[in-house]
Design a protein around this motif. Structure first.
Motif, mmCIF file in Angstrom:
data_model
loop_
_atom_site.group_PDB
_atom_site.id
_atom_site.type_symbol
_atom_site.label_atom_id
_atom_site.label_comp_id
_atom_site.label_asym_id
_atom_site.label_seq_id
_atom_site.Cartn_x
_atom_site.Cartn_y
_atom_site.Cartn_z
ATOM 1 N N UNK A 79 -6.063 -4.685 4.650
ATOM 2 C CA UNK A 79 -6.655 -5.481 5.805
ATOM 3 C C UNK A 79 -5.237 -4.965 7.060
ATOM 4 N N UNK A 80 -5.044 -4.830 8.141
ATOM 5 C CA UNK A 80 -3.762 -4.696 9.056
ATOM 6 C C UNK A 80 -3.169 -5.837 8.750
ATOM 7 N N UNK A 81 -3.026 -7.356 8.915
ATOM 8 C CA UNK A 81 -1.926 -8.070 8.662
ATOM 9 C C UNK A 81 -2.080 -8.671 7.874
ATOM 10 N N UNK A 82 -2.653 -7.991 6.849
ATOM 11 C CA UNK A 82 -1.754 -8.059 5.210
ATOM 12 C C UNK A 82 -0.450 -6.833 5.083
ATOM 13 N N UNK A 83 -1.308 -5.705 5.457
ATOM 14 C CA UNK A 83 -0.194 -4.406 5.144
ATOM 15 C C UNK A 83 1.024 -4.630 6.239
ATOM 16 N N UNK A 84 1.127 -4.632 8.012
ATOM 17 C CA UNK A 84 2.234 -5.311 7.876
ATOM 18 C C UNK A 84 3.018 -6.419 7.868
ATOM 19 N N UNK A 85 3.208 -7.246 7.219
ATOM 20 C CA UNK A 85 3.576 -8.178 5.929
ATOM 21 C C UNK A 85 4.255 -7.737 5.121
ATOM 22 N N UNK A 86 3.124 -7.025 4.170
ATOM 23 C CA UNK A 86 3.903 -5.852 3.199
ATOM 24 C C UNK A 86 5.033 -5.123 3.279
ATOM 25 N N UNK A 87 4.822 -4.697 4.288
ATOM 26 C CA UNK A 87 5.522 -3.767 4.842
ATOM 27 C C UNK A 87 6.902 -4.428 5.145
ATOM 28 N N UNK A 88 6.858 -5.121 5.291
ATOM 29 C CA UNK A 88 7.973 -5.927 6.667
ATOM 30 C C UNK A 88 8.396 -6.438 5.496
ATOM 31 N N UNK A 89 7.779 -6.890 4.777
ATOM 32 C CA UNK A 89 8.511 -8.172 3.035
ATOM 33 C C UNK A 89 9.024 -7.433 1.498
ATOM 34 N N UNK A 90 7.976 -6.131 1.352
ATOM 35 C CA UNK A 90 8.014 -6.375 -0.131
ATOM 36 C C UNK A 90 7.778 -4.967 -0.170
ATOM 37 N N UNK A 91 7.470 -3.775 0.456
ATOM 38 C CA UNK A 91 7.720 -2.552 0.474
ATOM 39 C C UNK A 91 8.892 -2.444 -0.549
ATOM 40 N N UNK A 92 8.980 -1.298 -1.502
ATOM 41 C CA UNK A 92 10.507 -1.325 -2.162
ATOM 42 C C UNK A 92 10.417 0.747 -2.215
ATOM 43 N N UNK A 93 10.577 0.637 -3.516
ATOM 44 C CA UNK A 93 10.614 2.351 -4.250
ATOM 45 C C UNK A 93 9.272 2.564 -4.581
ATOM 46 N N UNK A 94 9.160 1.591 -5.328
ATOM 47 C CA UNK A 94 7.709 1.851 -5.752
ATOM 48 C C UNK A 94 6.248 0.684 -4.932
ATOM 49 N N UNK A 95 6.349 0.247 -4.505
ATOM 50 C CA UNK A 95 5.701 -0.799 -3.929
ATOM 51 C C UNK A 95 5.386 -0.493 -2.149
ATOM 52 N N UNK A 96 4.271 0.559 -2.343
ATOM 53 C CA UNK A 96 3.519 0.554 -0.569
ATOM 54 C C UNK A 96 2.429 -0.085 0.188
ATOM 55 N N UNK A 97 2.634 0.225 0.913
ATOM 56 C CA UNK A 97 0.956 -0.468 2.045
ATOM 57 C C UNK A 97 0.375 0.179 2.840
#
Length: 265
Positions: free
Chosen positions: A130-148
């Motif tokens: 859901x969008x609020x998790x995606x926004x947080x994921x992209x800001x704090x957790x995205x890297x070369x392997x993990x995407x939202x």
């Protein structure tokens, strides 16, 4: 897209807690419609829930905790070996890991298995939430392997996952069989299901899951599936069942938590 939710605490915890609370928490009722169940629920899109999940996930990412599940942190990783086997099986032909983790939160399963994923040169772990998790994921957790991503199409426009992971998500979808049909049309080579509740009488049932405030205060609709109907949807869409297994939550008087590994024929 309907909100993607996560199962919060294992049945064994409810069993212990209900001895002292008169069974205030867990799964309740039999509802005739999703709308009726929603009238009695608080939902999952509250900011305090996201913040608690984020805080726990950051501890894992930063090495301050070994494992996080449903906002609860642990000192050691609790593996689902069948789930990991299904993910690794998908790499046999390509030598790479390419996952679509539908409803994967902030990457709990990714970090849970990162020790093994790091052995591969190519890892693409893509979460739809859901969008609020995606926004947080992209800001704090995205890297070369993990995407939202917020939807299936935007993910598949950029990535080529060959294994679909459905862990503790289908039971929180208003129309799970419709979603299942949409996903199966994408013809993933493998599908791994885990942490999914099935009814003891092999009938679809709609319950209300009430979460203990020990985790956080929330309640929402939750399906118990007919195992026969659930599996049949995969079989009629050209998949074969490789293996089924008991999930880490185990079985309780309420339901059976199971997982399955499917392969496209």
């Amino acid at each position: 897209m309907k909100s993607l939710l996560k199962s919060l605490i294992p049945p064994i915890f409810f069993t212990f807690l209900n001895k002292f609370t008169g069974r205030k928490y867990g799964w309740k009722g039999n509802y005739s419609s999703w709308e009726d169940a929603c009238l009695h629920s608080t939902g999952y899109d509250q900011d305090d829930i996201l913040n608690k999940v984020k805080e726990s996930a950051l501890k894992v990412k930063n090495g301050e905790a070994a494992y996080e599940r449903d906002s609860v942190v642990f000192d050691e990783v609790c593996y689902s070996w069948p789930l990991l086997s299904g993910i690794l099986l998908s790499s046999v032909n390509s030598g790479s890991i390419r996952v679509l983790d539908f409803g994967g939160g902030l990457g709990s399963t990714y970090y849970q298995n990162k020790k093994f994923l790091d052995l591969f040169d190519v890892v693409s772990w893509n979460i739809i939430e859901q969008p609020n998790f995606v926004n947080t994921g992209q800001q704090y957790f995205s890297d070369g392997c993990l995407r939202f991503y917020t939807d299936l199409d935007s993910c598949l426009d950029e990535q080529q996952p060959n294994v679909l992971l459905l862990s503790s998500v289908m039971q929180y979808i208003e129309k799970p069989y419709e979603l299942m049909e949409q996903l199966l049309k994408r013809r993933f080579e493998y599908i791994v299901v885990d942490r999914t509740p099935f009814s003891h009488d092999d009938k679809d049932q709609l319950k209300l899951q009430v979460v203990s405030p020990v985790i956080y205060s929330a309640s929402y609709p939750c399906w118990f599936f007919s195992e026969t109907s659930f599996v049949e949807h995969y079989l009629k869409n050209g998949y074969k069942l490789i293996e089924s297994f008991t999930s880490l939550e185990g079985n309780s008087r309420d339901c059976m938590f199971k997982g399955m590994i499917f392969k496209r024929d």
